[in-house]
Design a protein around this motif. Structure first.
Motif, PDB file in Angstrom:
ATOM      1  N   UNK A 196       0.838  -1.200   0.000  1.00  0.00           N
ATOM      2  CA  UNK A 196       0.000   0.000   0.000  1.00  0.00           C
ATOM      3  C   UNK A 196       0.872   1.248   0.000  1.00  0.00           C
ATOM      4  N   UNK A 197       1.910   1.249   0.811  1.00  0.00           N
ATOM      5  CA  UNK A 197       2.802   2.406   0.878  1.00  0.00           C
ATOM      6  C   UNK A 197       3.494   2.658  -0.452  1.00  0.00           C
ATOM      7  N   UNK A 198       3.886   1.599  -1.138  1.00  0.00           N
ATOM      8  CA  UNK A 198       4.575   1.759  -2.427  1.00  0.00           C
ATOM      9  C   UNK A 198       3.670   2.432  -3.452  1.00  0.00           C
ATOM     10  N   UNK A 199       2.366   2.189  -3.352  1.00  0.00           N
ATOM     11  CA  UNK A 199       1.443   2.770  -4.327  1.00  0.00           C
ATOM     12  C   UNK A 199       1.395   4.284  -4.237  1.00  0.00           C
ATOM     13  N   UNK A 200       1.550   4.844  -3.035  1.00  0.00           N
ATOM     14  CA  UNK A 200       1.443   6.285  -2.857  1.00  0.00           C
ATOM     15  C   UNK A 200       2.742   7.028  -3.172  1.00  0.00           C
ATOM     16  N   UNK A 201       3.832   6.317  -3.355  1.00  0.00           N
ATOM     17  CA  UNK A 201       5.110   6.968  -3.620  1.00  0.00           C
ATOM     18  C   UNK A 201       5.169   7.466  -5.054  1.00  0.00           C
ATOM     19  N   UNK A 202       5.779   8.617  -5.254  1.00  0.00           N
ATOM     20  CA  UNK A 202       6.010   9.093  -6.621  1.00  0.00           C
ATOM     21  C   UNK A 202       7.241   8.436  -7.232  1.00  0.00           C
ATOM     22  N   UNK A 203       8.175   8.010  -6.386  1.00  0.00           N
ATOM     23  CA  UNK A 203       9.380   7.310  -6.845  1.00  0.00           C
ATOM     24  C   UNK A 203       9.158   5.812  -6.697  1.00  0.00           C
ATOM     25  N   UNK A 204       9.054   5.070  -7.800  1.00  0.00           N
ATOM     26  CA  UNK A 204       8.795   3.624  -7.683  1.00  0.00           C
ATOM     27  C   UNK A 204       9.893   2.872  -6.939  1.00  0.00           C
ATOM     28  N   UNK A 205      11.088   3.449  -6.848  1.00  0.00           N
ATOM     29  CA  UNK A 205      12.197   2.775  -6.176  1.00  0.00           C
ATOM     30  C   UNK A 205      12.312   3.149  -4.697  1.00  0.00           C
ATOM     31  N   UNK A 206      11.393   3.951  -4.182  1.00  0.00           N
ATOM     32  CA  UNK A 206      11.492   4.396  -2.801  1.00  0.00           C
ATOM     33  C   UNK A 206      11.350   3.213  -1.842  1.00  0.00           C
ATOM     34  N   UNK A 207      12.304   3.039  -0.913  1.00  0.00           N
ATOM     35  CA  UNK A 207      12.216   1.912   0.028  1.00  0.00           C
ATOM     36  C   UNK A 207      11.100   2.104   1.050  1.00  0.00           C
ATOM     37  N   UNK A 208      10.632   0.986   1.589  1.00  0.00           N
ATOM     38  CA  UNK A 208       9.630   0.977   2.650  1.00  0.00           C
ATOM     39  C   UNK A 208      10.202   0.200   3.832  1.00  0.00           C
ATOM     40  N   UNK A 209      10.044   0.759   5.023  1.00  0.00           N
ATOM     41  CA  UNK A 209      10.552   0.152   6.259  1.00  0.00           C
ATOM     42  C   UNK A 209       9.363  -0.227   7.131  1.00  0.00           C
ATOM     43  N   UNK A 210       9.193  -1.533   7.383  1.00  0.00           N
ATOM     44  CA  UNK A 210       8.208  -1.994   8.374  1.00  0.00           C
ATOM     45  C   UNK A 210       8.837  -1.723   9.737  1.00  0.00           C
ATOM     46  N   UNK A 211       8.527  -0.570  10.275  1.00  0.00           N
ATOM     47  CA  UNK A 211       9.276  -0.041  11.412  1.00  0.00           C
ATOM     48  C   UNK A 211       8.694  -0.457  12.758  1.00  0.00           C
ATOM     49  N   UNK A 212       7.446  -0.823  12.765  1.00  0.00           N
ATOM     50  CA  UNK A 212       6.816  -1.375  13.956  1.00  0.00           C
ATOM     51  C   UNK A 212       5.835  -2.446  13.530  1.00  0.00           C
ATOM     52  N   UNK A 213       5.977  -3.607  14.121  1.00  0.00           N
ATOM     53  CA  UNK A 213       4.968  -4.651  14.064  1.00  0.00           C
ATOM     54  C   UNK A 213       5.217  -5.526  15.274  1.00  0.00           C
ATOM     55  N   UNK A 214       4.176  -6.114  15.817  1.00  0.00           N
ATOM     56  CA  UNK A 214       4.353  -6.899  17.021  1.00  0.00           C
ATOM     57  C   UNK A 214       3.164  -7.803  17.272  1.00  0.00           C
ATOM     58  N   UNK A 215       3.253  -8.552  18.362  1.00  0.00           N
ATOM     59  CA  UNK A 215       2.243  -9.566  18.688  1.00  0.00           C
ATOM     60  C   UNK A 215       1.569  -9.239  20.019  1.00  0.00           C
TER      61      UNK A 215
END
Length: 406
Positions: free
Chosen positions: A240-259
């Motif tokens: 989902x985050x990649x879709x909103x980027x104007x730069x297709x190569x922009x990295x995405x960091x899953x910076x928080x996830x937990x249980x």
């Protein structure tokens, strides 16, 4: 080929973040050694805004030195560090300096002097930390959009706020000093008319950070803790985050996830961790995954939501939990045998407005259509309706077919 980064958000075992009041380097080093022992390569760390900047025109050198010391201790343990500047919000508590409150109340997002003060803090932190080889970079703060309820703000005002603070952090670090980023909780992606927008998250700063929590939209309760919707949530948030980027190569960091319990029962947590990391690793452009969090909150501390007491990889006595072992094994496996990330050649079109953004969140029609495709064996990308006929853009992302939700 980018080497995926795997880390943890550091919550001190002794005293939680209140430990900054009497910082103990020996205890911090013991915590860091535990985290490094899991095979993690980085930590994300947080100081408290009131301790760093108790007056609008005063940044305490002693507090900045504490933070720099922690970064150095992490380096000695073999860990790189991402520093968050303005806290702000941590684990259901908000920390405001007194100069923003009561008789001195200032809207932290819109008051010019409050913005200037935060910019000064970030610039000061950047200057103090730059040059350290284990510094990943400087982030504006933790999930600053949690503060909007008490600080009303428009999307345009948020953009000005973020631009000003990002520039200050970048100037403080200097050229080549590290990443400059910001973070928001899931309302930025799923919340109708939320003033922190997906566009701001995906276009401002050096990469996009996402915090795909299973309690957002009541995801785990809605679909079940072992459901595909839960185990593919971080993967979905990345796409989902990649879709909103104007730069297709922009990295995405899953910076928080937990249980968090009870959303993810303790018995299910190890497999949840394995599936979350493995599925996210199938996303091209993923920078890395940073687990929340290192240590459980000690139950001697009062008034936390129940889930905050169980989120650690280590319990409050410092013993590794089964989820820690599962995460360490998964990371080791991915490092031994990196998985290819072929382009997702089929994309599902997302057509929503700021007022209908919830369609892309758990329970929403778009979210459920994407998850149906995923459970049928398709690895769908996400593409905004405005780009669905842009042949050059689609080709850059490796998308050969676009389909509408059914």
């Amino acid at each position: 080929m980018h080497t995926l980064r795997f880390g943890v958000n550091y919550t001190p075992r002794h005293g939680w973040f209140h430990s900054w009041h009497d910082f103990d380097p020996a205890r911090a080093r013991a915590d860091l050694d535990q985290m490094a022992g899991l095979g993690l390569d980085h930590v994300r760390v947080f100081h408290l805004w009131p301790l760093l900047q108790p007056n609008r025109t005063l940044v305490r050198n002693a507090a900045v030195d504490q933070l720099a010391h922690l970064v150095d201790l992490a380096g000695e343990a073999g860990l790189d560090v991402m520093v968050d500047g303005v806290q702000g919000h941590l684990s259901s508590f908000d920390f405001y300096p007194e100069w923003t409150r009561s008789w001195h109340h200032r809207n932290v997002f819109t008051d010019p002097e409050a913005i200037e003060a935060q910019a000064t803090l970030l610039h000061t932190l950047g200057r103090a930390l730059t040059g350290r080889p284990n510094l990943i970079g400087l982030q504006l703060g933790n999930e600053l959009n949690n503060l909007v309820e008490h600080n009303p703000v428009t999307a345009d005002e948020v953009d000005h706020y973020l631009d000003t603070l990002l520039a200050a952090a970048r100037d403080g670090l200097g050229a080549g000093g590290g990443l400059v980023t910001h973070s928001a909780y899931d309302a930025a992606w799923y919340g109708d008319d939320h003033p922190f927008t997906p566009e701001a998250s995906a276009r401002k700063g050096d990469l996009t950070t996402v915090h795909p929590w299973v309690f957002s939209g009541d995801c785990a309760r809605r679909y079940g803790p072992r459901s595909p919707q839960v185990r593919h949530l971080a993967e979905y948030g990345t796409e989902l985050a990649k879709a909103y980027a104007t730069d297709p190569a922009r990295p995405v960091w899953v910076q928080e996830t937990g249980a968090p319990e009870p959303h993810i029962p303790a018995a299910d947590a190890p497999e949840f961790a394995r599936a979350t990391v493995q599925n996210a690793a199938e996303c091209a452009g993923l920078w890395g995954v940073t687990w929340w969090c290192s240590h459980d909150v000690d139950r001697s501390l009062a008034d936390f939501p129940e889930l905050e007491y169980t989120l650690g990889l280590f319990d409050s006595s410092g013993h590794p939990k089964p989820i820690a072992e599962a995460l360490a094994e998964t990371i080791a496996d991915l490092r031994r045998t990196p998985r290819p990330t072929p382009p997702r050649d089929t994309a599902l079109i997302l057509d929503c407005t700021p007022g209908t953004r919830s369609a892309s969140g758990p329970g929403g029609a778009y979210f459920e259509a994407w998850m149906r495709m995923r459970t049928q064996g398709v690895r769908p990308a996400v593409v905004l309706a405005a780009r669905a006929e842009d042949a050059q853009y689609l080709a850059t992302r490796g998308i050969k077919q676009v389909v509408r939700p059914s």
